[in-house]
Design an enzyme around this catalytic site. Structure first.
Site, PDB file in Angstrom:
ATOM      1  N   SER A  85       0.829  -1.207   0.000  1.00  0.00           N
ATOM      2  CA  SER A  85       0.000   0.000   0.000  1.00  0.00           C
ATOM      3  C   SER A  85       0.862   1.256   0.000  1.00  0.00           C
ATOM      4  O   SER A  85       1.972   1.260   0.528  1.00  0.00           O
ATOM      5  CB  SER A  85      -0.884  -0.013   1.260  1.00  0.00           C
ATOM      6  OG  SER A  85      -1.467   1.253   1.467  1.00  0.00           O
ATOM      7  N   TYR A 100      -1.713  -0.776  10.764  1.00  0.00           N
ATOM      8  CA  TYR A 100      -2.013  -1.390   9.456  1.00  0.00           C
ATOM      9  C   TYR A 100      -0.842  -1.148   8.494  1.00  0.00           C
ATOM     10  O   TYR A 100      -0.300  -2.080   7.893  1.00  0.00           O
ATOM     11  CB  TYR A 100      -3.311  -0.812   8.868  1.00  0.00           C
ATOM     12  CG  TYR A 100      -3.388  -0.989   7.370  1.00  0.00           C
ATOM     13  CD1 TYR A 100      -3.118   0.085   6.514  1.00  0.00           C
ATOM     14  CD2 TYR A 100      -3.656  -2.238   6.817  1.00  0.00           C
ATOM     15  CE1 TYR A 100      -3.138  -0.098   5.140  1.00  0.00           C
ATOM     16  CE2 TYR A 100      -3.681  -2.419   5.452  1.00  0.00           C
ATOM     17  CZ  TYR A 100      -3.415  -1.343   4.616  1.00  0.00           C
ATOM     18  OH  TYR A 100      -3.417  -1.517   3.257  1.00  0.00           O
ATOM     19  N   LYS A 105       2.261  -3.635   6.576  1.00  0.00           N
ATOM     20  CA  LYS A 105       2.630  -3.646   5.149  1.00  0.00           C
ATOM     21  C   LYS A 105       4.129  -3.419   5.000  1.00  0.00           C
ATOM     22  O   LYS A 105       4.819  -4.126   4.263  1.00  0.00           O
ATOM     23  CB  LYS A 105       1.847  -2.565   4.379  1.00  0.00           C
ATOM     24  CG  LYS A 105       0.360  -2.820   4.264  1.00  0.00           C
ATOM     25  CD  LYS A 105       0.058  -4.124   3.525  1.00  0.00           C
ATOM     26  CE  LYS A 105      -1.428  -4.349   3.351  1.00  0.00           C
ATOM     27  NZ  LYS A 105      -1.736  -5.661   2.729  1.00  0.00           N
TER      28      LYS A 105
HETATM   29  C1  WQD Z   1      -9.757   9.470   0.507  1.00  0.00           C
HETATM   30  C2  WQD Z   1      -9.940  10.967   0.743  1.00  0.00           C
HETATM   31  C3  WQD Z   1     -10.204  11.510   3.060  1.00  0.00           C
HETATM   32  C4  WQD Z   1     -14.055   9.505   3.562  1.00  0.00           C
HETATM   33  C5  WQD Z   1      -7.105   4.608   2.646  1.00  0.00           C
HETATM   34  C6  WQD Z   1      -6.103   3.849   3.434  1.00  0.00           C
HETATM   35  C7  WQD Z   1      -5.084   3.267   2.521  1.00  0.00           C
HETATM   36  C8  WQD Z   1      -5.743   2.467   1.447  1.00  0.00           C
HETATM   37  C9  WQD Z   1      -6.779   3.288   0.692  1.00  0.00           C
HETATM   38  C10 WQD Z   1      -5.609   0.167   2.036  1.00  0.00           C
HETATM   39  C11 WQD Z   1      -9.160  11.451   1.969  1.00  0.00           C
HETATM   40  C12 WQD Z   1     -11.474  11.858   2.266  1.00  0.00           C
HETATM   41  C13 WQD Z   1     -12.871   9.996   3.034  1.00  0.00           C
HETATM   42  C14 WQD Z   1     -15.070  10.417   3.959  1.00  0.00           C
HETATM   43  C15 WQD Z   1     -13.687  12.240   3.244  1.00  0.00           C
HETATM   44  N1  WQD Z   1      -6.327   1.316   1.994  1.00  0.00           N
HETATM   45  N2  WQD Z   1     -12.703  11.331   2.887  1.00  0.00           N
HETATM   46  N3  WQD Z   1     -14.842  11.758   3.784  1.00  0.00           N
HETATM   47  O1  WQD Z   1      -7.395   7.565   3.461  1.00  0.00           O
HETATM   48  O2  WQD Z   1      -6.530   8.022   1.104  1.00  0.00           O
HETATM   49  O3  WQD Z   1      -6.496   5.705   2.015  1.00  0.00           O
HETATM   50  O4  WQD Z   1      -7.697   3.782   1.673  1.00  0.00           O
HETATM   51  O5  WQD Z   1      -4.530  -0.040   1.527  1.00  0.00           O
HETATM   52  O6  WQD Z   1      -4.260   2.437   3.290  1.00  0.00           O
HETATM   53  O7  WQD Z   1      -5.454   4.766   4.288  1.00  0.00           O
HETATM   54  O8  WQD Z   1      -8.656   6.730   1.406  1.00  0.00           O
HETATM   55  O9  WQD Z   1     -11.019   6.754   0.759  1.00  0.00           O
HETATM   56  O10 WQD Z   1     -10.428   6.868   3.229  1.00  0.00           O
HETATM   57  O11 WQD Z   1     -10.016   8.835   1.760  1.00  0.00           O
HETATM   58  O12 WQD Z   1     -13.517  13.467   3.104  1.00  0.00           O
HETATM   59  O13 WQD Z   1     -16.168  10.039   4.467  1.00  0.00           O
HETATM   60  O14 WQD Z   1     -11.315  11.226   1.014  1.00  0.00           O
HETATM   61  O15 WQD Z   1      -9.928  12.529   4.011  1.00  0.00           O
HETATM   62  O16 WQD Z   1      -8.687  12.747   1.695  1.00  0.00           O
HETATM   63  P1  WQD Z   1      -7.239   7.129   2.057  1.00  0.00           P
HETATM   64  P2  WQD Z   1     -10.101   7.240   1.824  1.00  0.00           P
END
Ligand code: WQD
Length: 341
Positions: A125, A149, A153
């Site tokens: 990741s 987590y 990785k």
């Molecule tokens: C994306 C953007 C949030 C939800 C995560 C894991 C990473 C990988 C992919 C496993 C961010 C914003 C999100 C919401 C929001 N998983 N957001 N409101 O955090 O980039 O990565 O998923 O490998 O390890 O950390 O993905 O989809 O959670 O967020 O504003 O209700 O959307 O702040 O900027 P993230 P995400």
């Protein structure tokens, strides 16, 4: 026909990869404990692939059970998806994550060695990258993790590097995903989070179908054009192709591979508001949202340099953000409760 073991093969990325392997003349055996997926995914995969799939409901931490499967099948390679993956949950339950994710990979490697299977594609990741790297992120950039987590990785990558250094018979590729999004065009398989989604896209689509009232946008005070955080979204089908190509490389004995890390992203960044706007175009109505405080641990932006994937795997993303939103929406409307019956 070569047989591949796919651990976690009924999960979101695992299921799309199984389909890609079956469509490309591989035989597939799945092991899955269904801790974050459902047995009905097998039926969907068999319908889409037009053939039966061998699946064992076991936990890869169960060495005896895993050995039974290695006794029955002769695997040319393994793709390992089996791992818990919720960042927030890993902070609350670190032992659950260290026990499952680390015991799982160590048991798998031990059994692989006993049965002389030395080709492994590992699901890593982009969260292994340190926050202060310049964008876009390159594979040899600084690595640092701030949650259990992500640490599982990074520790696994370090284990694979040590094992490969110790004995050249091992051949490993760790694929570092950025932000997976989308679903198979059929709308029959997709992301089916347990409970309230963590990730942005399933949250948006569940707001759009009225399961959840409103989307919270975590922060609009970042140093980005519209103030919201930027991520590199990549279609899950592009990820699946990346896994198939990584496996092809490992199985090509003319190719010298020991341990390689490879970014799989689109190389394009989109802000939260841009993703919302893309979804609004697809579903033809507004998504209700409100701006809240930043989410702890979130980066301002994350963007992949995908040069190495092109050079080593001849891999390039084929899908745009609009495709990802359309395909996510089709899955969500066809399966409002995901794989829950
Ligand atoms: C994306 C953007 C949030 C939800 C995560 C894991 C990473 C990988 C992919 C496993 C961010 C914003 C999100 C919401 C929001 N998983 N957001 N409101 O955090 O980039 O990565 O998923 O490998 O390890 O950390 O993905 O989809 O959670 O967020 O504003 O209700 O959307 O702040 O900027 P993230 P995400």
């Amino acid at each position: 026909m070569k047989t591949i073991l796919v651990t976690g093969g009924t999960g979101y990325i695992g299921s799309h990869t199984v389909l890609e392997l079956l469509d490309n003349n591989y035989n597939v055996v799945i092991v899955d404990n269904f801790s974050n997926s459902s047995p009905i995914v097998k039926n969907a995969l068999e319908k889409l692939a037009g053939r039966k799939i061998i699946l064992y409901n076991i936990d890869i931490c169960d060495k005896k059970a895993l050995e039974q499967i290695f006794k029955k099948h002769s695997f040319s390679g393994i793709i390992n998806f089996s791992s818990y993956k919720a960042v927030g949950e890993s902070v609350a339950l670190p032992l659950k994550y260290y026990n499952n994710n680390m015991k799982g990979i160590l048991t798998l490697l031990e059994v692989m060695e006993n049965y002389k299977v030395f080709n492994l594609v590992f699901s890593s990741s982009a969260t292994v990258y340190a926050e202060d790297n310049e964008m876009p992120l390159v594979e040899n950039d600084k690595l640092s993790t701030d949650n259990p987590y992500a640490r599982t990785k990074l520790m696994t990558e370090e284990i694979l590097q040590d094992v490969a250094d110790a004995d050249c018979k091992w051949r490993f590729i760790a694929l570092r995903y950025f932000n997976p999004l989308g679903a198979h065009k059929s709308g029959e398989i997709g992301e089916s989070p347990n409970g309230i989604p963590n990730n942005l896209a399933p949250f948006i689509t569940q707001v759009a179908i009225g399961k959840i009232k409103q989307l919270s946008v975590f922060g609009a005070d970042y140093n980005t054009p519209d103030g919201t955080a930027i991520r590199d979204y990549v279609h899950v089908n592009d990820l699946a192709t990346g896994h198939k190509l990584a496996l092809d490389l490992l199985l090509n004995t003319d190719a010298a591979v020991s341990f390689e890390t490879i970014n799989l992203g689109s190389g394009k960044g989109y802000s939260v508001l841009e993703v919302i706007s893309e979804f609004e175009k697809v579903i033809e109505r507004k998504i209700p949202y409100h701006i809240t405080a930043r989410r702890t641990g979130d980066m301002e932006q994350s963007l992949a340099d995908i040069t190495k994937a092109a050079q080593l795997l001849d891999w390039r993303p084929r899908y745009q953000l609009s495709d990802m939103c359309e395909d996510s929406w089709r899955w969500q409307t066809r399966h409002p409760d995901g794989y829950k019956q």
